[in-house]
Design a protein around this motif. Sequence first.
Motif, PDB file in Angstrom:
ATOM      1  N   MET A   1     -19.385  34.315 -17.588  1.00 48.49           N
ATOM      2  CA  MET A   1     -18.511  34.804 -16.531  1.00 48.49           C
ATOM      3  C   MET A   1     -18.726  36.311 -16.358  1.00 48.49           C
ATOM      4  N   ALA A   2     -18.700  36.703 -15.112  1.00 45.77           N
ATOM      5  CA  ALA A   2     -18.851  38.115 -14.781  1.00 45.77           C
ATOM      6  C   ALA A   2     -17.573  38.594 -14.105  1.00 45.77           C
ATOM      7  N   GLY A  20      -9.030  41.634  -8.874  1.00 51.25           N
ATOM      8  CA  GLY A  20     -10.083  41.294  -9.822  1.00 51.25           C
ATOM      9  C   GLY A  20     -10.359  39.801  -9.854  1.00 51.25           C
ATOM     10  N   LEU A  21     -11.608  39.438 -10.106  1.00 47.48           N
ATOM     11  CA  LEU A  21     -12.032  38.039 -10.162  1.00 47.48           C
ATOM     12  C   LEU A  21     -12.967  37.821 -11.348  1.00 47.48           C
ATOM     13  N   ALA A  31     -17.339  32.951  -2.428  1.00 44.44           N
ATOM     14  CA  ALA A  31     -16.455  31.855  -2.023  1.00 44.44           C
ATOM     15  C   ALA A  31     -15.006  32.176  -2.357  1.00 44.44           C
ATOM     16  N   ALA A  32     -14.777  32.765  -3.527  1.00 51.29           N
ATOM     17  CA  ALA A  32     -13.416  33.131  -3.926  1.00 51.29           C
ATOM     18  C   ALA A  32     -12.844  34.196  -2.991  1.00 51.29           C
ATOM     19  N   VAL A  33     -13.654  35.152  -2.600  1.00 49.64           N
ATOM     20  CA  VAL A  33     -13.186  36.211  -1.706  1.00 49.64           C
ATOM     21  C   VAL A  33     -12.908  35.654  -0.314  1.00 49.64           C
ATOM     22  N   ASP A  34     -13.726  34.715   0.147  1.00 53.77           N
ATOM     23  CA  ASP A  34     -13.454  34.088   1.443  1.00 53.77           C
ATOM     24  C   ASP A  34     -12.064  33.458   1.445  1.00 53.77           C
ATOM     25  N   TYR A  49     -17.427  43.668  -5.033  1.00 49.82           N
ATOM     26  CA  TYR A  49     -18.302  44.386  -5.954  1.00 49.82           C
ATOM     27  C   TYR A  49     -18.384  43.669  -7.298  1.00 49.82           C
ATOM     28  N   GLN A  50     -19.532  43.829  -7.957  1.00 55.51           N
ATOM     29  CA  GLN A  50     -19.646  43.522  -9.376  1.00 55.51           C
ATOM     30  C   GLN A  50     -19.991  44.855 -10.015  1.00 55.51           C
TER      31      GLN A  50
END
Length: 82
Positions: A1-2, A20-21, A31-34, A49-50
């Motif tokens: 996981m990142a 944060g994700l 997909a999570a941000v969408d 961002y990462q």
Amino acid sequence: MAFYFCIVNAPGRPVHDIHGLQCEDDAAAKAAVDDLAWQWPGFETVELYQDERLVSVIGNSGLGLAMEPLAMTAPEMDMVAA
């Protein structure tokens, strides 16, 4: 996981929220941000961002912005150049 994070910008309110994700990869984070973007009605853009690396920027189509990424990442630019 990142670890990824997104910055939500609203009209007249830059950096309205930071979220944060934990995701497996860029595709899962996008997909999570969408999904998350629609939790902020009236958002202007959401930057993903990462660490310090820009992954994607999406815009609110309701404001006339494209939902497709507004910024190209390095790998995407390499594909265009090829």
